[in-house]
Design a protein around this motif. Sequence first.
Motif, PDB file in Angstrom:
ATOM      1  N   THR A 172      34.235  29.360  67.789  1.00  0.00           N
ATOM      2  CA  THR A 172      35.486  30.113  67.871  1.00  0.00           C
ATOM      3  C   THR A 172      36.440  29.821  66.714  1.00  0.00           C
ATOM      4  O   THR A 172      36.990  30.749  66.108  1.00  0.00           O
ATOM      5  CB  THR A 172      36.207  29.783  69.200  1.00  0.00           C
ATOM      6  OG1 THR A 172      35.307  30.014  70.278  1.00  0.00           O
ATOM      7  CG2 THR A 172      37.439  30.635  69.376  1.00  0.00           C
ATOM      8  N   LEU A 173      36.667  28.556  66.406  1.00  0.00           N
ATOM      9  CA  LEU A 173      37.670  28.169  65.416  1.00  0.00           C
ATOM     10  C   LEU A 173      37.466  28.804  64.039  1.00  0.00           C
ATOM     11  O   LEU A 173      38.443  29.262  63.427  1.00  0.00           O
ATOM     12  CB  LEU A 173      37.755  26.645  65.311  1.00  0.00           C
ATOM     13  CG  LEU A 173      38.900  26.086  64.487  1.00  0.00           C
ATOM     14  CD1 LEU A 173      40.260  26.559  65.023  1.00  0.00           C
ATOM     15  CD2 LEU A 173      38.841  24.563  64.471  1.00  0.00           C
ATOM     16  N   PRO A 174      36.225  28.878  63.517  1.00  0.00           N
ATOM     17  CA  PRO A 174      36.066  29.519  62.204  1.00  0.00           C
ATOM     18  C   PRO A 174      36.550  30.975  62.184  1.00  0.00           C
ATOM     19  O   PRO A 174      37.103  31.437  61.192  1.00  0.00           O
ATOM     20  CB  PRO A 174      34.558  29.442  61.932  1.00  0.00           C
ATOM     21  CG  PRO A 174      34.102  28.284  62.739  1.00  0.00           C
ATOM     22  CD  PRO A 174      34.960  28.282  63.978  1.00  0.00           C
ATOM     23  N   HIS A 175      36.359  31.689  63.285  1.00  0.00           N
ATOM     24  CA  HIS A 175      36.816  33.079  63.344  1.00  0.00           C
ATOM     25  C   HIS A 175      38.339  33.161  63.329  1.00  0.00           C
ATOM     26  O   HIS A 175      38.908  34.060  62.708  1.00  0.00           O
ATOM     27  CB  HIS A 175      36.252  33.777  64.583  1.00  0.00           C
ATOM     28  CG  HIS A 175      34.758  33.875  64.582  1.00  0.00           C
ATOM     29  ND1 HIS A 175      34.064  34.611  63.645  1.00  0.00           N
ATOM     30  CD2 HIS A 175      33.824  33.315  65.381  1.00  0.00           C
ATOM     31  CE1 HIS A 175      32.768  34.506  63.875  1.00  0.00           C
ATOM     32  NE2 HIS A 175      32.602  33.715  64.925  1.00  0.00           N
ATOM     33  N   VAL A 176      38.990  32.221  63.994  1.00  0.00           N
ATOM     34  CA  VAL A 176      40.451  32.180  64.000  1.00  0.00           C
ATOM     35  C   VAL A 176      40.960  31.884  62.584  1.00  0.00           C
ATOM     36  O   VAL A 176      41.847  32.582  62.062  1.00  0.00           O
ATOM     37  CB  VAL A 176      40.980  31.130  65.007  1.00  0.00           C
ATOM     38  CG1 VAL A 176      42.483  30.961  64.880  1.00  0.00           C
ATOM     39  CG2 VAL A 176      40.588  31.509  66.434  1.00  0.00           C
ATOM     40  N   ILE A 177      40.389  30.864  61.960  1.00  0.00           N
ATOM     41  CA  ILE A 177      40.796  30.489  60.601  1.00  0.00           C
ATOM     42  C   ILE A 177      40.552  31.646  59.634  1.00  0.00           C
ATOM     43  O   ILE A 177      41.426  32.005  58.833  1.00  0.00           O
ATOM     44  CB  ILE A 177      40.069  29.215  60.137  1.00  0.00           C
ATOM     45  CG1 ILE A 177      40.527  28.008  60.959  1.00  0.00           C
ATOM     46  CG2 ILE A 177      40.277  28.968  58.637  1.00  0.00           C
ATOM     47  CD1 ILE A 177      39.685  26.765  60.781  1.00  0.00           C
ATOM     48  N   ASP A 178      39.365  32.254  59.714  1.00  0.00           N
ATOM     49  CA  ASP A 178      39.027  33.331  58.782  1.00  0.00           C
ATOM     50  C   ASP A 178      39.867  34.579  59.016  1.00  0.00           C
ATOM     51  O   ASP A 178      40.148  35.323  58.065  1.00  0.00           O
ATOM     52  CB  ASP A 178      37.538  33.644  58.849  1.00  0.00           C
ATOM     53  CG  ASP A 178      36.684  32.522  58.271  1.00  0.00           C
ATOM     54  OD1 ASP A 178      37.234  31.666  57.546  1.00  0.00           O
ATOM     55  OD2 ASP A 178      35.476  32.495  58.558  1.00  0.00           O
ATOM     56  N   THR A 179      40.292  34.819  60.242  1.00  0.00           N
ATOM     57  CA  THR A 179      41.181  35.955  60.528  1.00  0.00           C
ATOM     58  C   THR A 179      42.548  35.733  59.888  1.00  0.00           C
ATOM     59  O   THR A 179      43.109  36.641  59.252  1.00  0.00           O
ATOM     60  CB  THR A 179      41.323  36.165  62.049  1.00  0.00           C
ATOM     61  OG1 THR A 179      40.026  36.458  62.596  1.00  0.00           O
ATOM     62  CG2 THR A 179      42.275  37.303  62.363  1.00  0.00           C
ATOM     63  N   VAL A 180      43.087  34.530  60.016  1.00  0.00           N
ATOM     64  CA  VAL A 180      44.363  34.199  59.367  1.00  0.00           C
ATOM     65  C   VAL A 180      44.196  34.248  57.848  1.00  0.00           C
ATOM     66  O   VAL A 180      45.068  34.752  57.123  1.00  0.00           O
ATOM     67  CB  VAL A 180      44.883  32.816  59.831  1.00  0.00           C
ATOM     68  CG1 VAL A 180      46.129  32.407  59.060  1.00  0.00           C
ATOM     69  CG2 VAL A 180      45.153  32.819  61.329  1.00  0.00           C
ATOM     70  N   PHE A 181      43.062  33.759  57.362  1.00  0.00           N
ATOM     71  CA  PHE A 181      42.732  33.772  55.936  1.00  0.00           C
ATOM     72  C   PHE A 181      42.753  35.206  55.395  1.00  0.00           C
ATOM     73  O   PHE A 181      43.409  35.508  54.395  1.00  0.00           O
ATOM     74  CB  PHE A 181      41.350  33.133  55.767  1.00  0.00           C
ATOM     75  CG  PHE A 181      40.929  32.781  54.379  1.00  0.00           C
ATOM     76  CD1 PHE A 181      41.812  32.701  53.323  1.00  0.00           C
ATOM     77  CD2 PHE A 181      39.595  32.506  54.127  1.00  0.00           C
ATOM     78  CE1 PHE A 181      41.387  32.350  52.047  1.00  0.00           C
ATOM     79  CE2 PHE A 181      39.152  32.148  52.863  1.00  0.00           C
ATOM     80  CZ  PHE A 181      40.054  32.080  51.820  1.00  0.00           C
ATOM     81  N   LEU A 182      42.051  36.105  56.077  1.00  0.00           N
ATOM     82  CA  LEU A 182      41.998  37.504  55.658  1.00  0.00           C
ATOM     83  C   LEU A 182      43.360  38.174  55.780  1.00  0.00           C
ATOM     84  O   LEU A 182      43.781  38.921  54.884  1.00  0.00           O
ATOM     85  CB  LEU A 182      40.947  38.262  56.469  1.00  0.00           C
ATOM     86  CG  LEU A 182      40.748  39.729  56.101  1.00  0.00           C
ATOM     87  CD1 LEU A 182      40.326  39.873  54.640  1.00  0.00           C
ATOM     88  CD2 LEU A 182      39.710  40.348  57.026  1.00  0.00           C
ATOM     89  N   GLY A 183      44.064  37.894  56.865  1.00  0.00           N
ATOM     90  CA  GLY A 183      45.399  38.461  57.053  1.00  0.00           C
ATOM     91  C   GLY A 183      46.365  38.035  55.961  1.00  0.00           C
ATOM     92  O   GLY A 183      47.138  38.848  55.437  1.00  0.00           O
TER      93      GLY A 183
END
Length: 131
Positions: free
Chosen positions: A41-52
């Motif tokens: 789960t955590l990588p998806h959260v980090i990568d979503t903030v990263f992309l945003g």
Amino acid sequence: MYLAIKHLHILCAILSGCGFVLQGVWMMRRSHWLDHRVTRTLPHVIDTVFLGSAITLATLSGQYPFVAPWVTAKVVGLVVYILLGALALRWGRTMRIRVFSLVAAITTFSWIVSVALSKNPAGYFALTGVL
């Protein structure tokens, strides 16, 4: 505001890269941690903030893919990195394919960082005269 978002973007880049390397080590060691709920789960959260944060920075600076060549290079590199990462951590049928893909993904990630730092679409290849 721009500077705060840029720092968030850099932090996410560091967390994303380190997290990917850690997952790669766990993959090679066949660790149970790779299948843990937080690891999934955590990588998806980090990568979503990263992309945003990346989209926000592009909007604020007016530097968009297909307008700024170095931003286009980063987006193309990101697609390659995602595909190699998926091959390394999920899709690779053999350990040899997974390890090769992991090394290629880490190399691609480092090239993306070099493009971001130099604002040159060739990234570190510009230093070597390869491109």
